[in-house]
Design a protein around this motif. Structure first.
Motif, mmCIF file in Angstrom:
data_model
loop_
_atom_site.group_PDB
_atom_site.id
_atom_site.type_symbol
_atom_site.label_atom_id
_atom_site.label_comp_id
_atom_site.label_asym_id
_atom_site.label_seq_id
_atom_site.Cartn_x
_atom_site.Cartn_y
_atom_site.Cartn_z
ATOM 1 N N VAL A 277 -67.220 61.169 -29.391
ATOM 2 C CA VAL A 277 -68.093 62.173 -29.994
ATOM 3 C C VAL A 277 -69.510 61.906 -29.501
ATOM 4 O O VAL A 277 -69.996 60.775 -29.580
ATOM 5 N N GLN A 278 -70.160 62.940 -28.992
ATOM 6 C CA GLN A 278 -71.529 62.815 -28.504
ATOM 7 C C GLN A 278 -72.496 63.325 -29.569
ATOM 8 O O GLN A 278 -72.344 64.431 -30.084
ATOM 9 N N LEU A 279 -73.481 62.508 -29.914
ATOM 10 C CA LEU A 279 -74.543 62.920 -30.829
ATOM 11 C C LEU A 279 -75.827 63.084 -30.029
ATOM 12 O O LEU A 279 -76.219 62.181 -29.280
ATOM 13 N N ILE A 280 -76.475 64.228 -30.190
ATOM 14 C CA ILE A 280 -77.717 64.514 -29.480
ATOM 15 C C ILE A 280 -78.808 64.792 -30.506
ATOM 16 O O ILE A 280 -78.665 65.684 -31.352
ATOM 17 N N ASP A 281 -79.881 64.031 -30.435
ATOM 18 C CA ASP A 281 -81.007 64.237 -31.342
ATOM 19 C C ASP A 281 -82.057 65.083 -30.632
ATOM 20 O O ASP A 281 -82.920 64.575 -29.917
ATOM 21 N N ALA B 267 -73.990 66.293 -19.052
ATOM 22 C CA ALA B 267 -73.926 65.011 -18.349
ATOM 23 C C ALA B 267 -73.279 63.923 -19.194
ATOM 24 O O ALA B 267 -73.038 62.817 -18.697
ATOM 25 N N PHE B 268 -73.019 64.229 -20.471
ATOM 26 C CA PHE B 268 -72.361 63.276 -21.373
ATOM 27 C C PHE B 268 -73.130 61.956 -21.396
ATOM 28 O O PHE B 268 -72.560 60.871 -21.307
ATOM 29 N N LEU B 269 -74.463 62.076 -21.527
ATOM 30 C CA LEU B 269 -75.332 60.907 -21.443
ATOM 31 C C LEU B 269 -75.177 60.016 -22.670
ATOM 32 O O LEU B 269 -75.059 60.489 -23.789
ATOM 33 N N ASN B 270 -75.220 58.731 -22.422
ATOM 34 C CA ASN B 270 -75.076 57.757 -23.501
ATOM 35 C C ASN B 270 -76.212 56.751 -23.402
ATOM 36 O O ASN B 270 -76.228 55.898 -22.525
ATOM 37 N N GLY B 271 -77.196 56.877 -24.277
ATOM 38 C CA GLY B 271 -78.323 55.957 -24.244
ATOM 39 C C GLY B 271 -79.557 56.626 -23.706
ATOM 40 O O GLY B 271 -79.843 57.779 -24.013
ATOM 41 N N SER C 125 -79.454 60.742 -26.845
ATOM 42 C CA SER C 125 -78.025 61.034 -26.762
ATOM 43 C C SER C 125 -77.233 59.742 -26.798
ATOM 44 O O SER C 125 -77.515 58.806 -26.049
ATOM 45 N N ARG C 126 -76.242 59.714 -27.697
ATOM 46 C CA ARG C 126 -75.374 58.544 -27.783
ATOM 47 C C ARG C 126 -73.932 59.004 -27.932
ATOM 48 O O ARG C 126 -73.656 60.035 -28.557
ATOM 49 N N VAL C 127 -73.035 58.235 -27.351
ATOM 50 C CA VAL C 127 -71.608 58.559 -27.383
ATOM 51 C C VAL C 127 -70.887 57.488 -28.193
ATOM 52 O O VAL C 127 -71.088 56.289 -27.974
#
Length: 387
Positions: free
Chosen positions: A132-136, A171-175, A183-185
């Motif tokens: 699950v991707q969370l985007i602030d 881009a499914f960015l994490n960090g 963005s965190r996954v």
């Protein structure tokens, strides 16, 4: 198929007028109906509507994608075992939640509250499965003030910010993703926990004195007796004296002997009332035990702990609880309704926990210097006015 809807930001969420029909469908059709995962409180129908939308997803090669705007309530309202938590559990364990985007405040005409875009699909690509991707996107880089407010709408998301949000999502960015971490996954299970009930033993002392005997008069089983019986019971209890007892069994035996010596026979409710009135909690007293010899729990000391999903609750107790309260234990009768394991499973998505950035307070010296400068400035103004 794309299903999109704006819900929760501007509509009345009450579903009281549909309560009976919704409950009937949930009970009669179960998971085969729209609301089998759970029913939330009647004051907020957002998760009901989301379940309805999920029921419309196509089960073919392409599947469906859902986009819906809701307020923060569906993210965290309801504890373990509640309708809201069970709905979140169903969606996350079914691996339908793809991403959630936190939007800026003051975007809608009728309310300035925080809103979130939920993106769900039943055909996740391989790299997103179980994730699950969370985007602030609530920060200043994603909005600009309007020149003229429209009701509560004071901000808007400019085109370049919308493109940036889409880029981060695609881009499914994490960090780190640009200027700050937005963005965190997570694994879907990261939002789950198992709530266990932690008990501690009941410890009571007992004494017959004026203060505690006065409390006895407030006990209903005792108060319902005839006045002569009440007087006789009190007189018998006073023969015990004002010694302090720290063992309940010993005190019960002393009370029985005192009542027997007075020729009194009382029922279990009155006996229980006597023990309740003449007792006080005492950490130094001996543990009260039941007929089976097990420690009796103290409901006032009862607590609940959240064990991260996938961690053994026994190991959690050893690490987080027992070093601080060595006499605690887990109530193994407190079970999850679905898997019948110890502890109730809950799910919540707390954006603040994942994106909160600590801002240290200003040094006291700096604040003190600023106050002194202001005092000097005010003194100078007053001096000019009185000159």
């Amino acid at each position: 198929a794309l299903i999109a809807y704006t819900q929760g930001a501007h509509l009345n969420q009450g579903v009281s007028s549909y309560k009976d029909s919704i409950q009937a469908e949930a009970e009669n059709l179960g998971i085969d109906g729209r609301f089998g995962a759970g029913t939330p409180r009647i004051s907020d129908g957002q998760l009901l509507f989301l379940q309805h939308m999920i029921s419309k997803m196509r089960d073919d090669e392409t599947g469906s994608r859902i986009g819906i705007v809701m307020n923060g309530s569906p993210l965290f309202t309801g504890g373990a075992g509640s309708g809201e938590s069970e709905i979140r559990r169903w969606m996350l364990e079914s691996d339908w939640v793809e991403a959630i985007v936190a939007l800026p405040t003051d975007l809608f005409y009728n309310t300035g509250i925080q809103t979130y875009v939920w993106l769900l699909t039943n055909r996740k690509p391989e790299d997103r499965r179980g994730k699950v991707q969370l985007i602030d996107a609530s920060g200043e880089r994603f909005w600009k003030s309007m020149r003229k407010s429209l009701g509560s709408k004071r901000r808007e998301i400019p085109e370049e910010a919308r493109a940036e949000i889409v880029r981060i999502y695609a881009a499914f960015l994490n960090g780190e993703s640009g200027q700050e971490e937005v963005s965190r996954v997570f694994d879907a299970t990261d939002f789950g926990y198992r709530e266990i009930r932690v008990e501690r033993p009941l410890r009571l002392n007992f004494r017959v004195d004026d203060e505690r005997l006065a409390r006895l008069a407030c006990q209903k089983p005792y108060a319902r007796q005839d006045e002569s019986d009440r007087v006789a019971v009190k007189a018998a209890l006073r023969t015990i004296g004002d010694a302090l007892f720290t063992n309940r069994e010993v005190f019960e035996d002393v009370v029985s002997k005192a009542l027997k010596a007075a020729g009194l026979k009382i029922g279990a409710p009155v006996r229980k009332a006597i023990l309740a009135a003449l007792s006080e909690r005492d950490e130094q007293a001996e543990i009260c035990t039941g007929k089976d010899g097990r420690s009796e729990p103290d409901t006032e000391l009862r607590d609940h702990e959240r064990v991260p999903q996938g961690e053994d609750w026994r190991e959690y107790m050893k690490r987080e609880v027992l070093p601080f309260v060595s006499d605690a234990w887990v109530d193994e009768r407190y079970l999850d309704a679905r898997d019948r394991e110890v502890g109730r499973v809950g799910y919540e998505i707390n954006f603040n926990r994942y994106f909160y950035k600590y801002v240290p307070p200003r040094p006291l010296e700096e604040i003190d210097a600023e106050l002194k400068a202001l005092e000097a400035e005010i003194a100078g103004i007053l001096k000019e006015m009185t000159a």
